[in-house]
Design an enzyme around this catalytic site. Structure first.
Site, PDB file in Angstrom:
ATOM      1  N   LYS A 168       0.830  -1.209   0.000  1.00 47.74           N
ATOM      2  CA  LYS A 168       0.000   0.000   0.000  1.00 47.74           C
ATOM      3  C   LYS A 168       0.864   1.258   0.000  1.00 47.74           C
ATOM      4  O   LYS A 168       0.531   2.245  -0.651  1.00 47.74           O
ATOM      5  CB  LYS A 168      -0.966  -0.013   1.188  1.00 47.74           C
ATOM      6  CG  LYS A 168      -2.058  -1.063   0.999  1.00 47.74           C
ATOM      7  CD  LYS A 168      -3.133  -0.996   2.050  1.00 47.74           C
ATOM      8  CE  LYS A 168      -4.212  -2.028   1.713  1.00 47.74           C
ATOM      9  NZ  LYS A 168      -5.139  -2.293   2.782  1.00 47.74           N
ATOM     10  N   LYS A 194      -5.394 -10.237  -5.130  1.00 46.30           N
ATOM     11  CA  LYS A 194      -6.506 -10.752  -4.325  1.00 46.30           C
ATOM     12  C   LYS A 194      -7.704  -9.821  -4.484  1.00 46.30           C
ATOM     13  O   LYS A 194      -7.540  -8.612  -4.709  1.00 46.30           O
ATOM     14  CB  LYS A 194      -6.106 -10.893  -2.852  1.00 46.30           C
ATOM     15  CG  LYS A 194      -6.023  -9.583  -2.081  1.00 46.30           C
ATOM     16  CD  LYS A 194      -6.323  -9.758  -0.589  1.00 46.30           C
ATOM     17  CE  LYS A 194      -6.563  -8.367   0.006  1.00 46.30           C
ATOM     18  NZ  LYS A 194      -7.236  -8.312   1.260  1.00 46.30           N
ATOM     19  N   LYS A 207     -11.554  -4.605  -1.654  1.00 44.09           N
ATOM     20  CA  LYS A 207     -12.359  -3.390  -1.817  1.00 44.09           C
ATOM     21  C   LYS A 207     -11.546  -2.281  -2.469  1.00 44.09           C
ATOM     22  O   LYS A 207     -12.060  -1.507  -3.261  1.00 44.09           O
ATOM     23  CB  LYS A 207     -12.828  -2.888  -0.450  1.00 44.09           C
ATOM     24  CG  LYS A 207     -13.712  -3.856   0.268  1.00 44.09           C
ATOM     25  CD  LYS A 207     -14.272  -3.191   1.528  1.00 44.09           C
ATOM     26  CE  LYS A 207     -14.638  -4.211   2.558  1.00 44.09           C
ATOM     27  NZ  LYS A 207     -13.487  -4.599   3.425  1.00 44.09           N
TER      28      LYS A 207
HETATM   29  P1  ADP Z   1     -10.557  -5.728   1.931  1.00 46.97           P
HETATM   30  O1  ADP Z   1      -9.155  -6.214   1.628  1.00 46.97           O
HETATM   31  O2  ADP Z   1     -11.491  -6.070   0.839  1.00 46.97           O
HETATM   32  O3  ADP Z   1     -10.627  -4.276   2.350  1.00 46.97           O
HETATM   33  P2  ADP Z   1     -10.865  -6.321   4.761  1.00 46.97           P
HETATM   34  O4  ADP Z   1      -9.446  -5.868   5.011  1.00 46.97           O
HETATM   35  O5  ADP Z   1     -11.974  -5.503   5.339  1.00 46.97           O
HETATM   36  O6  ADP Z   1     -11.073  -6.567   3.199  1.00 46.97           O
HETATM   37  O7  ADP Z   1     -10.991  -7.814   5.292  1.00 46.97           O
HETATM   38  C1  ADP Z   1     -12.142  -8.368   5.878  1.00 46.97           C
HETATM   39  C2  ADP Z   1     -11.957  -9.870   5.978  1.00 46.97           C
HETATM   40  O8  ADP Z   1     -12.073 -10.459   4.675  1.00 46.97           O
HETATM   41  C3  ADP Z   1     -10.572 -10.281   6.508  1.00 46.97           C
HETATM   42  O9  ADP Z   1     -10.726 -11.412   7.340  1.00 46.97           O
HETATM   43  C4  ADP Z   1      -9.811 -10.653   5.268  1.00 46.97           C
HETATM   44  O10 ADP Z   1      -8.795 -11.606   5.526  1.00 46.97           O
HETATM   45  C5  ADP Z   1     -10.916 -11.246   4.404  1.00 46.97           C
HETATM   46  N1  ADP Z   1     -10.605 -11.094   2.984  1.00 46.97           N
HETATM   47  C6  ADP Z   1     -10.445  -9.924   2.306  1.00 46.97           C
HETATM   48  N2  ADP Z   1     -10.174 -10.146   1.013  1.00 46.97           N
HETATM   49  C7  ADP Z   1     -10.156 -11.505   0.858  1.00 46.97           C
HETATM   50  C8  ADP Z   1      -9.927 -12.371  -0.263  1.00 46.97           C
HETATM   51  N3  ADP Z   1      -9.676 -11.888  -1.472  1.00 46.97           N
HETATM   52  N4  ADP Z   1      -9.987 -13.711  -0.054  1.00 46.97           N
HETATM   53  C9  ADP Z   1     -10.243 -14.229   1.169  1.00 46.97           C
HETATM   54  N5  ADP Z   1     -10.468 -13.459   2.269  1.00 46.97           N
HETATM   55  C10 ADP Z   1     -10.431 -12.122   2.123  1.00 46.97           C
END
Ligand code: ADP
Length: 326
Positions: A111, A193, A196
């Site tokens: 990031k 991956k 959001k």
């Molecule tokens: P993002 O990366 O979309 O902002 P968050 O950081 O809010 O998501 O993560 C919320 C939960 O979802 C965490 O437990 C994270 O490990 C899981 N998570 C986020 N992206 C993925 C993904 N691509 N595959 C599996 N789990 C994910």
């Protein structure tokens, strides 16, 4: 009863990566342990955002989580900024966290490389995350694979704090991840991956039309150029989504059709869209009902926050006492 904690950022829509990597597990685990689930808005403000939009997103996240099956009678669901002790404990943990460990975090490096200027909040994000979990003395954390390194760091923080302030008996437990078989869902670009912040998501609450519009152009096996080329299911993102959403006999059929060039990628995606609809449409319907009953969402969040404030102040009383801050 063991206590589990997990959080999700209200920084955008709840996507199927969140759903498969974490939220489905949140729902499965409630009742087997004392479950605490948090909408982490202090984490979401690390990236640029609109205040009015954050308000909407926090709410939509609560709607999505309740619709996915988080049950306020069996789990505490709340918004992080409604429990001020999260930032208090984060400050305390900052004082025992080596900067070198923070700079080594993969998510920080990725990031920071994309950011024009790097704020201290981005570096200290895993410290707040450690505080989120340990405020409730939780030792199990249902998360996706991307969080494993952050949890390792939380154990470093715990060991250091315990050694300094609780040497006779460890006050804080060392949190461990609870992973699902779908711990890492790739984005529709097939490159990174699903996240959001990457714009490569399918929303958990997307309509069948929206799902199809996103699936249709999605990346598949990069070596499969023509419909007549046999594909390699294991390298195809769509196949992995089949494994998450389709019944085992469909998954087997898909693998056979792909590797023998019996189906083109569009045929395969159509079947996936149907499987996704079967699982996601009921969630979408529940979300629509919840939006019409805002008091139900408010009540769930208020009772979750009240319970968590009580637990948090108990933890902080002990922490302050052990640190000479009482
Ligand atoms: P993002 O990366 O979309 O902002 P968050 O950081 O809010 O998501 O993560 C919320 C939960 O979802 C965490 O437990 C994270 O490990 C899981 N998570 C986020 N992206 C993925 C993904 N691509 N595959 C599996 N789990 C994910």
């Amino acid at each position: 009863m063991a206590r589990i904690f997990s959080g999700i950022q209200p920084s955008g829509e709840l996507h199927v990566g969140n759903y498969l990597g974490a939220v489905k597990n949140w729902v499965a685990l409630q009742g087997t342990a004392e479950a605490i689930y948090c909408i982490v808005d202090y984490h979401a403000i690390i990236a640029a955002y609109e205040p009015a939009q954050l308000r909407i997103r926090r709410r939509e996240m609560a709607v999505g989580l309740l619709a996915a099956g988080v049950d306020p009678d069996r789990a505490s669901l709340f918004v992080q900024s409604d429990v001020p002790q999260h930032t208090e404990l984060a400050w305390i943990f900052n004082t025992v966290t080596p900067v070198g460990e923070l700079e080594r975090q993969t998510q920080f490096k990725e990031k920071a490389a994309r950011a024009e200027s790097v704020m201290a909040g981005l570096l200290n994000y895993p410290v707040l995350q450690a505080a989120d979990i340990l405020l409730y003395l939780a030792d199990r954390v249902p998360v996706g694979e991307d969080q494993i390194q952050h949890l390792e760091l939380s154990r470093v923080i715990v060991r250091r704090w315990n050694a300094l302030f609780s040497p006779e008996a460890d006050f804080f437990p060392e949190p461990q991840p609870l992973l699902t078989p779908t711990r890492r869902i790739m984005g529709l670009d097939g490159q990174a991956k699903m996240s959001k912040s990457m714009g490569n998501t399918i929303g958990m609450l997307d309509s069948p039309t929206e799902i199809w519009a996103k699936l249709r152009p999605a990346m598949t096996d990069p070596k499969r150029i023509r419909k007549t080329d046999p594909g390699t299911p294991e390298v195809c993102n769509i196949y992995h989504l089949h494994k998450a959403f389709s019944p085992p006999e469909t998954v087997e059929h898909v693998a056979r059709q792909c590797s023998t060039a019996g189906w083109g990628c569009i045929d395969c995606k159509k079947v996936l869209a149907e499987s996704m609809e079967t699982e996601l449409v009921p969630i979408r319907v529940r979300a629509e009902l919840l939006r019409e009953e805002p008091a139900r969402v408010d009540d769930a969040l208020a009772s979750g926050a009240a319970r968590c404030r009580a637990l948090a102040s108990e933890t902080m009383r002990s922490v302050r006492e052990r640190m000479g801050l009482d």
